[in-house]
Design an enzyme around this catalytic site. Structure first.
Site, PDB file in Angstrom:
ATOM      1  N   ASP A 289     -13.385  -6.098   6.448  1.00  0.00           N
ATOM      2  CA  ASP A 289     -12.240  -5.488   5.787  1.00  0.00           C
ATOM      3  C   ASP A 289     -12.668  -4.166   5.135  1.00  0.00           C
ATOM      4  O   ASP A 289     -13.863  -3.864   5.010  1.00  0.00           O
ATOM      5  CB  ASP A 289     -11.613  -6.465   4.776  1.00  0.00           C
ATOM      6  CG  ASP A 289     -10.146  -6.127   4.494  1.00  0.00           C
ATOM      7  OD1 ASP A 289      -9.712  -5.010   4.814  1.00  0.00           O
ATOM      8  OD2 ASP A 289      -9.432  -6.984   3.943  1.00  0.00           O
TER       9      ASP A 289
ATOM     10  N   GLU B  55      -1.496  -5.817  -1.921  1.00  0.00           N
ATOM     11  CA  GLU B  55      -2.723  -6.463  -2.387  1.00  0.00           C
ATOM     12  C   GLU B  55      -3.190  -5.890  -3.717  1.00  0.00           C
ATOM     13  O   GLU B  55      -3.022  -4.704  -3.984  1.00  0.00           O
ATOM     14  CB  GLU B  55      -3.819  -6.308  -1.334  1.00  0.00           C
ATOM     15  CG  GLU B  55      -3.976  -4.878  -0.824  1.00  0.00           C
ATOM     16  CD  GLU B  55      -5.099  -4.738   0.184  1.00  0.00           C
ATOM     17  OE1 GLU B  55      -6.127  -5.415   0.051  1.00  0.00           O
ATOM     18  OE2 GLU B  55      -4.931  -3.940   1.120  1.00  0.00           O
TER      19      GLU B  55
HETATM   20  C1  BGC Z   1      -6.560  -5.214   3.696  1.00  0.00           C
HETATM   21  C2  BGC Z   1      -6.410  -5.618   5.135  1.00  0.00           C
HETATM   22  C3  BGC Z   1      -6.011  -4.444   5.982  1.00  0.00           C
HETATM   23  C4  BGC Z   1      -6.995  -3.320   5.775  1.00  0.00           C
HETATM   24  C5  BGC Z   1      -6.675  -2.095   6.578  1.00  0.00           C
HETATM   25  C6  BGC Z   1      -7.404  -3.980   3.538  1.00  0.00           C
HETATM   26  O1  BGC Z   1      -7.373  -3.510   2.227  1.00  0.00           O
HETATM   27  O2  BGC Z   1      -7.136  -6.275   2.968  1.00  0.00           O
HETATM   28  O3  BGC Z   1      -5.459  -6.647   5.241  1.00  0.00           O
HETATM   29  O4  BGC Z   1      -5.948  -4.828   7.310  1.00  0.00           O
HETATM   30  O5  BGC Z   1      -7.010  -2.959   4.413  1.00  0.00           O
HETATM   31  O6  BGC Z   1      -5.588  -1.414   6.073  1.00  0.00           O
HETATM   32  C1  BGC Z   2      -5.379   2.023   2.254  1.00  0.00           C
HETATM   33  C2  BGC Z   2      -5.218   0.560   2.599  1.00  0.00           C
HETATM   34  C3  BGC Z   2      -6.427  -0.136   2.141  1.00  0.00           C
HETATM   35  C4  BGC Z   2      -6.672   0.123   0.659  1.00  0.00           C
HETATM   36  C5  BGC Z   2      -7.888  -0.567   0.162  1.00  0.00           C
HETATM   37  C6  BGC Z   2      -5.635   2.199   0.791  1.00  0.00           C
HETATM   38  O1  BGC Z   2      -5.814   3.547   0.486  1.00  0.00           O
HETATM   39  O2  BGC Z   2      -4.226   2.715   2.617  1.00  0.00           O
HETATM   40  O3  BGC Z   2      -5.033   0.366   3.954  1.00  0.00           O
HETATM   41  O4  BGC Z   2      -6.290  -1.481   2.386  1.00  0.00           O
HETATM   42  O5  BGC Z   2      -6.761   1.502   0.402  1.00  0.00           O
HETATM   43  O6  BGC Z   2      -8.215  -0.206  -1.132  1.00  0.00           O
END
Ligand code: BGC
Ligand code: BGC
Length: 631
Positions: free
Chosen positions: A325, A522
């Site tokens: 990830d 998230e």
């Molecule tokens: C998330 C994933 C996602 C990845 C790419 C991560 O922060 O946990 O679910 O696929 O970013 O965007």
């Molecule tokens: C990205 C996400 C990623 C996240 C993780 C964001 O800037 O757009 O895809 O999961 O950072 O911290």
């Protein structure tokens, strides 16, 4: 499928407006190209030039044979390139060729300047042209989070988030959604979807609860039909997109529902509740698995050789590739900045491709050093490459590396939106219906609509829509819940709307309040103190109640919300989850065009303080898992 389209590489950064900037950029490109040429001429290659008659280029040969042949021709640098995944914003023209990058991704909200299907295809072809300029012409694979539709693309069909799909209990519907998402993703040229999330959310305080199909592994396992939907019966074909089962494993089990936290549970429980959906996905032939940021009893999954290699690859027999990830290898030792020890721990644990969005150059150097030092065995590098290359062959990428530009009009098409509306209908869960106030009669009466999510595509779509965290407002095309209600009532009846409920009086037959959560994704969505209604929503409900009209509450949320205070004073409650762009599906249920069939995918807590609450524990929820009324 076209193989000859060559498009100029899309600029990953906004173009400088001034001429001087352009000149500078052009100079830089020239310099990079020269550097690339020097690099390629002086590096240690096994057998030099590209051979158009090489067995790996012969599509009639079995994949295993092609992989063997190609692997035998690759240098260590080329192998490490295949294992590296960079973010589109973090590469400049020439990098994909120079570093032989195997993969690129778009993070949430990382979109080309022209955020249309054409713009995406243009960008993709630009990068792919660079990949095909490498010595062995291995195509790069481009991944994106199309987690409820192709959600970064403006105008794409946005489906309900997984929690709503879990409420449908309809694996065949979810398979069709997978097929449809695959068409929209393929229409923009991309190959790989970071979906489905097969997390089993056990605590609704977790901000990713809506990415889960529900608290019982049985739902997520049955919904792995989406893997077949995305990939097809087998990989390859014009609308076959590589699926990703994520996040392996136990991301929904973390203590207090803390994102990226620690699952402190016995292995037996991990196996009983969190592993089965992955088992089902492997059975369905899922091509990739993404490892979870979280830990299992204090040990980071990204360094967990037992769970990643012994359980997933050996015991479950997963033959695809494992991707890490976002920057997650950096979290193994808890200190900022990844170290050689973290890189070797991750690769040796069984991670095949590393998502190093920004610091991919450093990763390449570090991994090279670790292999040279013998910390990462060559056999591990070869195994990772075999897994990645096999999927590229199976997808037919060597034969059809460029975007198929014949399906732009499928993105957000009427047929796709109709399927999404059907999914919305089926995902509504009727929780209370005093005196049978629902269904409301269509085309008649005086209907008052209130609530900040009544007329808001952004709110009803939630996180991972156009941007990473999502946002309120008219962020893309679609039908709001209010528009759906108007279609159901007018002509014949009238609809009056005010967000805060002002203007309501006894003269209305019914007030529909559309309230709930505003977008989050998230981490930012964690609610350690429990999931509650905001004051603004409680005030709206109070205003409606005081007017003396019957109140129907439509709750737009990614998870169960504490409704214990207002519930006794309203006539009806519908859990609408995060329906996406087709809000008319909500009205279909309110006005009886579709009698509700949705069932709760999670236990609904009696109060915010009751979480975690799950079927089978000693607690008494407000509404149990599986609950749902109908007419
Ligand atoms: C998330 C994933 C996602 C990845 C790419 C991560 O922060 O946990 O679910 O696929 O970013 O965007
Ligand atoms: C990205 C996400 C990623 C996240 C993780 C964001 O800037 O757009 O895809 O999961 O950072 O911290």
């Amino acid at each position: 499928m076209t193989t000859t389209v060559t498009a100029p590489p899309a600029a990953p950064l906004p173009p400088p407006s001034r001429r001087r900037g352009r000149l500078l950029a052009a100079g830089l490109v020239l310099l990079l190209a020269a550097a690339a040429a020097v690099y390629w001429l002086t590096r240690d290659t096994d057998d030099g030039a590209y051979d158009p008659d090489a067995p790996y280029l012969d599509a009639s040969r079995p994949v295993a044979e092609r992989v063997d042949d190609l692997l035998g021709r690759m240098t260590l640098d080329e192998k490490i390139g295949q294992m590296t995944q960079a973010e589109r914003r973090e590469v400049t023209t020439g990098d994909v060729t120079t570093y032989a990058l195997g993969s690129l991704l778009s993070g949430g909200g990382s979109v080309p300047d022209d955020n249309s299907p054409q713009g995406w295809a243009q960008m993709y072809d630009g990068f792919q042209t660079e990949a095909l300029a490498t010595r062995l012409r291995i195509p790069m694979i481009y991944g994106v989070d199309a987690v409820h539709g192709h959600n970064n693309v403006r105008g794409a069909t946005i489906f309900p988030h997984n929690i709503g799909l879990g409420a449908t209990r309809d694996p065949q519907l979810v398979r069709r959604i997978g097929e449809t998402v695959a068409v929209e993703v393929a229409a923009t040229g991309l190959d790989w979807d970071f979906a489905p999330c097969l997390c089993v959310a056990r605590d609704a305080r977790w901000g990713r609860t809506y990415e889960s199909f529900g608290e019982d592994p049985e739902i997520a396992s049955s919904m792995t039909t989406i893997v077949t939907g995305l990939q097809g019966e087998k990989l390859g074909g014009p609308n076959s997109v590589l699926a990703t089962a994520k996040h392996y494993v136990g991301d929904g089990a973390t203590l207090d529902g803390k994102d990226q936290g620690d699952a402190r549970i016995p292995e037996e429980e991990l196996r009983k509740i969190h592993l089965p959906p992955f088992q089902a996905a492997v059975k369905a032939g899922v091509g990739s698995v993404m490892v979870s940021f979280s830990s299992f009893n204090g040990e980071k999954l990204h360094a967990h050789r037992y769970l990643v290699t012994e359980v997933l690859k050996e015991e479950l027999g997963f033959t695809g590739f494992v991707v890490s990830d976002w920057n997650a290898i950096d979290q193994i030792d808890g200190a900022t900045g990844f170290t050689p020890a973290e890189v070797s721990a991750a690769i040796n644990a069984g991670i095949d491709m590393v998502m190093v969005p920004e610091r991919w150059r450093e990763f390449i150097t570090v991994l090279r050093d670790e292999v040279d030092a013998g910390t990462v065995p060559m056999a591990r590098i070869d195994d990772a490459n075999r897994r990645i290359l096999a999927k590229k062959f199976e997808l037919g990428m060597f034969e059809h590396p460029m975007a198929d530009r014949s399906q732009f009009d499928k993105v957000g098409s009427a047929a796709h939106r109709e399927l999404a509306r059907q999914a919305v209908r089926q995902s509504q869960v009727l929780l209370k219906n005093n005196g049978g106030i629902l269904p409301l009669k269509p085309k008649t009466g005086k209907v008052f609509v209130a609530g900040r999510s009544a007329d808001d595509i952004g709110n009803q779509s939630g996180g991972w829509t156009l941007t990473w965290q999502g946002s309120s407002g008219p962020i893309t095309e679609g039908t709001t819940i209010l528009q759906g209600i108007k279609e159901a009532v007018e002509p014949g009846g009238t609809v009056t709307y005010s967000a805060d409920g002002s203007g309501v009086d006894r003269g209305y037959d019914v007030a529909i309040a559309v309230v709930g959560e505003t977008p989050y994704a998230e981490y930012e969505g964690d609610r350690p103190d429990g999931v509650k209604l905001d004051k603004v929503d409680l005030d709206t409900l109070a205003t409606l109640r005081k007017a003396g009209v019957p109140v129907v509450v439509v709750l737009v949320s990614g998870r169960p919300v504490d409704v214990s205070a207002p519930l006794p004073q309203v006539q009806a409650l519908v859990a609408a989850w995060l329906p996406g762009t087709e809000g008319a599906g909500v009205a279909d249920v309110l006005f009886g065009a579709y009698a509700p069939t949705g069932k709760l995918p999670m236990s609904w807590p009696a109060t915010a303080a009751q979480e975690p609450v799950n079927s089978g524990d000693e607690k008494t929820p407000l509404f149990p898992y599986g609950f749902g009324l109908s007419y």
